[in-house]
Motif scaffolding. Structure first.
Motif, PDB file in Angstrom:
ATOM      1  N   VAL A  69       4.975   7.272  -8.142  1.00  0.00           N
ATOM      2  CA  VAL A  69       6.067   6.503  -7.521  1.00  0.00           C
ATOM      3  C   VAL A  69       6.092   5.189  -8.418  1.00  0.00           C
ATOM      4  CG1 VAL A  69       6.384   5.011  -5.328  1.00  0.00           C
ATOM      5  CG2 VAL A  69       5.732   7.247  -5.146  1.00  0.00           C
ATOM      6  N   ARG A  70       4.954   4.509  -8.626  1.00  0.00           N
ATOM      7  CA  ARG A  70       4.848   3.023  -9.565  1.00  0.00           C
ATOM      8  C   ARG A  70       5.992   3.531 -10.938  1.00  0.00           C
ATOM      9  NH1 ARG A  70      -0.506   3.006  -7.662  1.00  0.00           N
ATOM     10  NH2 ARG A  70      -0.686   1.618  -5.982  1.00  0.00           N
ATOM     11  N   ARG A  71       5.558   4.622 -11.330  1.00  0.00           N
ATOM     12  CA  ARG A  71       6.270   5.213 -12.681  1.00  0.00           C
ATOM     13  C   ARG A  71       7.761   5.196 -12.515  1.00  0.00           C
ATOM     14  NH1 ARG A  71       6.063  10.190 -15.674  1.00  0.00           N
ATOM     15  NH2 ARG A  71       6.726   9.801 -17.933  1.00  0.00           N
ATOM     16  N   ILE A  72       8.066   5.748 -11.372  1.00  0.00           N
ATOM     17  CA  ILE A  72       9.641   5.684 -11.216  1.00  0.00           C
ATOM     18  C   ILE A  72      10.257   4.634 -11.016  1.00  0.00           C
ATOM     19  CG2 ILE A  72      11.185   6.624  -9.549  1.00  0.00           C
ATOM     20  CD1 ILE A  72       9.496   8.814  -9.111  1.00  0.00           C
ATOM     21  N   VAL A  73       9.597   3.738 -10.240  1.00  0.00           N
ATOM     22  CA  VAL A  73      10.044   2.378 -10.098  1.00  0.00           C
ATOM     23  C   VAL A  73      10.193   1.479 -11.295  1.00  0.00           C
ATOM     24  CG1 VAL A  73       9.822   0.264  -8.602  1.00  0.00           C
ATOM     25  CG2 VAL A  73       9.395   2.299  -7.587  1.00  0.00           C
ATOM     26  N   GLU A  74       9.287   1.882 -12.041  1.00  0.00           N
ATOM     27  CA  GLU A  74       9.104   0.949 -13.586  1.00  0.00           C
ATOM     28  C   GLU A  74      10.309   1.427 -14.409  1.00  0.00           C
ATOM     29  OE1 GLU A  74       6.127   0.626 -17.117  1.00  0.00           O
ATOM     30  OE2 GLU A  74       5.214   1.193 -15.248  1.00  0.00           O
ATOM     31  N   LEU A  75      10.568   3.069 -14.457  1.00  0.00           N
ATOM     32  CA  LEU A  75      11.463   3.429 -15.380  1.00  0.00           C
ATOM     33  C   LEU A  75      12.835   3.003 -14.778  1.00  0.00           C
ATOM     34  CD1 LEU A  75      10.033   7.008 -16.006  1.00  0.00           C
ATOM     35  CD2 LEU A  75      10.560   5.267 -17.544  1.00  0.00           C
ATOM     36  N   ALA A  76      13.020   2.972 -13.515  1.00  0.00           N
ATOM     37  CA  ALA A  76      14.377   2.426 -13.002  1.00  0.00           C
ATOM     38  C   ALA A  76      14.759   1.167 -13.235  1.00  0.00           C
ATOM     39  CB  ALA A  76      14.161   2.731 -11.315  1.00  0.00           C
ATOM     40  N   GLY A  77      13.776   0.421 -13.621  1.00  0.00           N
ATOM     41  CA  GLY A  77      13.891  -1.117 -13.974  1.00  0.00           C
ATOM     42  C   GLY A  77      14.609  -1.901 -12.802  1.00  0.00           C
TER      43      GLY A  77
ATOM     44  N   ALA B  40       2.433  19.017  -9.170  1.00  0.00           N
ATOM     45  CA  ALA B  40       1.155  18.543  -8.390  1.00  0.00           C
ATOM     46  C   ALA B  40       1.403  17.320  -7.642  1.00  0.00           C
ATOM     47  CB  ALA B  40      -0.241  18.552  -9.365  1.00  0.00           C
ATOM     48  N   VAL B  41       2.546  16.713  -7.845  1.00  0.00           N
ATOM     49  CA  VAL B  41       2.781  15.070  -7.269  1.00  0.00           C
ATOM     50  C   VAL B  41       3.522  15.309  -5.976  1.00  0.00           C
ATOM     51  CG1 VAL B  41       2.530  13.936  -9.417  1.00  0.00           C
ATOM     52  CG2 VAL B  41       4.848  14.657  -8.394  1.00  0.00           C
ATOM     53  N   PHE B  42       3.957  16.667  -5.749  1.00  0.00           N
ATOM     54  CA  PHE B  42       4.751  16.943  -4.472  1.00  0.00           C
ATOM     55  C   PHE B  42       3.700  17.844  -3.661  1.00  0.00           C
ATOM     56  CE2 PHE B  42       7.693  16.847  -8.187  1.00  0.00           C
ATOM     57  CZ  PHE B  42       8.647  15.955  -7.618  1.00  0.00           C
TER      58      PHE B  42
ATOM     59  N   GLY C  68       7.416   2.054  -2.679  1.00  0.00           N
ATOM     60  CA  GLY C  68       7.507   1.722  -4.140  1.00  0.00           C
ATOM     61  C   GLY C  68       8.554   0.908  -4.650  1.00  0.00           C
ATOM     62  N   LEU C  69       9.780   1.169  -4.121  1.00  0.00           N
ATOM     63  CA  LEU C  69      11.224   0.277  -4.402  1.00  0.00           C
ATOM     64  C   LEU C  69      11.139  -1.076  -3.581  1.00  0.00           C
ATOM     65  CD1 LEU C  69      13.660   3.265  -4.025  1.00  0.00           C
ATOM     66  CD2 LEU C  69      12.996   1.973  -6.096  1.00  0.00           C
TER      67      LEU C  69
ATOM     68  N   HIS D  38       0.929  -1.270   0.049  1.00  0.00           N
ATOM     69  CA  HIS D  38       0.047  -0.022  -0.037  1.00  0.00           C
ATOM     70  C   HIS D  38       0.773   1.260  -0.028  1.00  0.00           C
ATOM     71  CE1 HIS D  38      -3.296   2.730   1.010  1.00  0.00           C
ATOM     72  NE2 HIS D  38      -2.583   3.266   1.857  1.00  0.00           N
ATOM     73  N   LEU D  39       0.815   2.114  -1.212  1.00  0.00           N
ATOM     74  CA  LEU D  39       1.716   3.340  -1.040  1.00  0.00           C
ATOM     75  C   LEU D  39       0.984   4.668  -0.527  1.00  0.00           C
ATOM     76  CD1 LEU D  39       2.873   2.939  -4.871  1.00  0.00           C
ATOM     77  CD2 LEU D  39       3.929   2.032  -2.782  1.00  0.00           C
ATOM     78  N   LEU D  40       1.713   5.479  -0.197  1.00  0.00           N
ATOM     79  CA  LEU D  40       1.172   6.593   0.543  1.00  0.00           C
ATOM     80  C   LEU D  40       0.662   7.374  -0.578  1.00  0.00           C
ATOM     81  CD1 LEU D  40       4.363   7.349   2.856  1.00  0.00           C
ATOM     82  CD2 LEU D  40       2.388   6.030   3.404  1.00  0.00           C
TER      83      LEU D  40
END
Length: 280
Positions: free
Chosen positions: A36-44, A191-193, A64-65, A3-5
């Motif tokens: 967050v999910r997008r960052i983790v996905e792009l980080a691979g 807006a995500v911050f 997310g990580l 569960h993400l914040l």
């Protein structure tokens, strides 16, 4: 799935800790789970990775990580935030507790010996005022760090990823190129911050190359780069005069390195700078 914040939880945590995000520490907390999910996905990153996260804050990206299966080592300078992170992880991702550790430290001073595991990747929402020095310090100190994805101010992202001849090419571009390649990946909306920053953000990915560009000492090389861009409007012969001892000596060194003394620093690659440092 962890569960993400979301925005309400971020504000509740901040209120519980009496945390008022400070400009000095560059604190802007991500409160959007999709980002967050997008960052983790792009980080691979995945189960084979040890991820170093700098400035985890309240733990949005941390969760997310951990959800990717990676082991996460978080470095947080604020002792209040660092102290709360393990509880946040156990509340929201109990099954990941054994893959998480936190170090209360300044990322500008982190050494390999300080960390419980050798990190393979850096994934972080970096405080904007120290983003470049943090990345350069970690690449220098942690040879195990092969790649990274960092969120920084858009202008900083442009400088990190710029190539020779570009208006934004400068010291950060060349020093990062010493270690490998960097590219701007995607913008991140304000807006995500929380609080909403008054600057735009972007994600920069970098990959360490197999070999550094020459056998020349890194300190010597970086000194030439700093000198060349300290007066970027000047020709290299003039800009490197104090570094070389005189403009004439700078001209001789540049000629020996096969570099036209009339060019400017922004035209040169890291390999060109390495030849200049070696020719002195």
């Amino acid at each position: 799935m962890t569960h993400l914040l979301g925005p309400a939880e971020i504000r509740r945590l901040a209120a519980e800790l009496d945390v008022r995000p400070t400009k000095k520490l560059g604190q802007n907390f991500v409160h959007d789970p999709n980002t967050v999910r997008r960052i983790v996905e792009l980080a691979g990153v995945g189960a084979d990775d040890v991820v170093l996260e700098v400035g985890p804050g309240l733990g949005s990206l941390t969760l997310g990580l951990l959800d990717s299966g990676a082991r996460v080592v978080a470095v947080e300078i604020d002792p209040v935030l660092a102290g709360r992170l393990p509880a946040t992880v156990s509340e929201h991702a109990a099954e990941s507790v054994d893959r998480f550790s936190v170090l209360t430290a300044d990322a500008l001073r982190v050494r390999a010996a300080d960390l419980p595991h050798e990190p393979t990747a850096l994934v972080a929402n970096l405080p904007y005022n120290v983003a470049v020095p943090v990345v350069l310090n970690l690449l220098a100190e942690l040879p195990s760090l092969r790649r990274g994805l960092v969120m920084v101010q858009t202008e900083v992202a442009d400088r990190m990823a710029a190539g020779p001849g570009s208006r934004t090419y400068g010291v950060p571009s060349v020093k990062l190129a010493f270690y490998g390649s960097a590219r701007k990946v995607a913008p991140v909306p304000r807006a995500v911050f929380w609080p909403v920053p008054n600057v735009d953000s972007a994600l920069v990915a970098f990959e360490r190359s197999g070999a550094e560009p020459s056998t020349v000492d890194r300190g010597r090389l970086f000194a030439v780069i700093d000198a060349a861009f300290a007066q970027r409007r000047k020709t290299l012969r003039a800009a490197l005069a104090s570094w070389a001892g005189s403009a004439d000596r700078a001209g001789e060194i540049l000629a020996a390195a096969g570099v036209d003394p009339r060019t400017r620093g922004e035209q040169l690659t890291v390999d060109d700078f390495a030849r200049i440092a070696a020719a002195r």
